[in-house]
Design a protein around this motif. Structure first.
Motif, PDB file in Angstrom:
ATOM      1  N   HIS A  18       0.853  -1.192   0.000  1.00  0.00           N
ATOM      2  CA  HIS A  18       0.000   0.000   0.000  1.00  0.00           C
ATOM      3  C   HIS A  18       0.889   1.242   0.000  1.00  0.00           C
ATOM      4  CE1 HIS A  18      -3.481   2.483   0.649  1.00  0.00           C
ATOM      5  NE2 HIS A  18      -2.926   3.028   1.714  1.00  0.00           N
ATOM      6  N   GLU A  67      -4.732   0.332 -10.292  1.00  0.00           N
ATOM      7  CA  GLU A  67      -5.724   1.402 -10.268  1.00  0.00           C
ATOM      8  C   GLU A  67      -6.092   1.811  -8.844  1.00  0.00           C
ATOM      9  OE1 GLU A  67      -9.060   0.160 -12.518  1.00  0.00           O
ATOM     10  OE2 GLU A  67      -8.013   0.163 -14.443  1.00  0.00           O
ATOM     11  N   ASP A  68      -5.968   0.872  -7.890  1.00  0.00           N
ATOM     12  CA  ASP A  68      -6.285   1.201  -6.499  1.00  0.00           C
ATOM     13  C   ASP A  68      -5.102   1.822  -5.766  1.00  0.00           C
ATOM     14  OD1 ASP A  68      -4.636  -0.958  -6.327  1.00  0.00           O
ATOM     15  OD2 ASP A  68      -6.061  -2.273  -5.295  1.00  0.00           O
ATOM     16  N   ASN A  70      -2.083   0.776  -5.331  1.00  0.00           N
ATOM     17  CA  ASN A  70      -1.195  -0.142  -4.641  1.00  0.00           C
ATOM     18  C   ASN A  70      -0.085  -0.586  -5.578  1.00  0.00           C
ATOM     19  OD1 ASN A  70      -2.464  -0.285  -2.083  1.00  0.00           O
ATOM     20  ND2 ASN A  70      -4.059  -1.583  -2.950  1.00  0.00           N
ATOM     21  N   THR A 255      -5.999  -3.459   1.878  1.00  0.00           N
ATOM     22  CA  THR A 255      -5.473  -3.578   0.527  1.00  0.00           C
ATOM     23  C   THR A 255      -6.123  -4.774  -0.153  1.00  0.00           C
ATOM     24  OG1 THR A 255      -3.344  -2.669   1.203  1.00  0.00           O
ATOM     25  CG2 THR A 255      -3.401  -3.892  -0.859  1.00  0.00           C
TER      26      THR A 255
END
Length: 310
Positions: A18, A67-68, A70, A255
């Motif tokens: 993360h 996209e998140d 991470n 995550t």
């Protein structure tokens, strides 16, 4: 929380980290070598660095920002099929996530060792189940156990249940207004049951399950005490000296991880914690609350904070 999460297949290892919100692609520097990895953010002290458990094809290793937001690192194993027990040797800041499909593969690989009947053909050269080849924790208890209900008014035993292979593990008070609960082993799991003395038609209520705890506790040869939190958030056991094992119920992940084979998200995991007491004195008492675990030795009372609370 873990610094990183990692998964593996027979061919590769995937690491998820993360990232802070202010980190961009230009701030990330990752150095791969056949036996080592180094991850640095903004030229600071390396976030991850050390020798990998096994060699990798460093020229094929890659990383991306998902996209998140991470960081996802892909390591290609040089020795295909080798299972890694750890990512970076000696680094305990990460958490390994086992994929359900991998659990199924392990179970299938062991199917030939089991049978629904006990040695159905004893004359066969290689019987499907040999009691001498069983693991010690899979053996049936030599002493039988029964659960009895005693009527205090009639002074008689009104119910007797043979527990068979459902090994008794521990008791715990969940509700002070009710009788103590008791925990039994059911196959690999541990099930918590609440007796109801005033409900003859619903005398035993199943109120919680601790996945895999039945098998785990059987493998602890030096086990002395077991307990669980009244809100079922965790179960714990201790050895005769020093070590305490805490098993949390599955919780959502901050995550999101992905099953690389199926493309499915892994939304929650169950965590195991190990605490080592700073004393070599024998453990004499063990009590769990929702927030803390109390461990009494001959000289000291240790308080382990398990869940956040007031």
């Amino acid at each position: 929380d873990p610094l990183y999460y990692w998964q593996q297949t027979e061919d590769d290892v995937t690491v998820t980290v993360h990232l802070p919100e202010d980190i961009t692609k230009d701030d990330i520097k990752i150095r791969f070598s056949p036996d080592n990895i180094c991850v640095t953010l903004k030229d600071q002290t390396p976030l991850m660095e050390g020798n990998l458990y096994s060699s990798v094809d460093h020229e094929s290793c890659t990383w991306i920002i998902r996209e998140d937001k991470n960081l996802e690192i892909s390591l290609i194993k040089k020795n295909e099929g080798c299972r890694w027990p750890e990512l970076i040797i000696g680094d305990t800041r990460g958490e390994f996530i086992m994929d359900p499909s991998q659990c199924s593969e392990i179970a299938e690989s062991l199917m030939h060792l089991t049978s629904e009947v006990m040695n159905p053909n004893p004359e066969k050269e290689n019987p499907p189940c040999n009691a001498q080849e069983l693991e010690e924790c899979d053996a049936f208890l030599e002493d039988g156990a029964s659960l009895c209900r005693f009527d205090g008014d009639a002074l008689k035993v009104t119910h007797i249940i043979n527990l068979g292979s459902n090994q008794y593990l521990f008791s715990v008070v969940v509700n002070p207004k009710e009788m103590p609960c008791f925990c039994l082993r059911h196959d690999v799991d541990a099930l918590l049951w609440q007796p109801h003395s005033d409900q003859p038609e619903n005398m035993w209520e199943h109120i919680a399950t601790f996945n895999a705890l039945g098998y785990v506790q059987a493998s602890k040869q030096d086990k002395k005490f077991m307990a669980c939190a009244p809100d079922y958030s965790y179960a714990a056991l201790c050895e005769c000296l020093r070590r305490v094992f805490i098993y949390r119920q599955p919780t959502p992940l901050a995550t999101v991880l992905y099953n690389r084979k199926e493309g499915r998200q892994v939304g929650q995991v169950a965590k195991q914690l190990v605490a080592t007491l700073e004393a070599n004195d024998p453990i004499l008492g063990f009590q769990a609350t929702n927030e803390r675990l109390f461990v009494l030795t001959t000289k000291t009372l240790f308080v382990i904070k398990v869940n956040s609370g007031n």
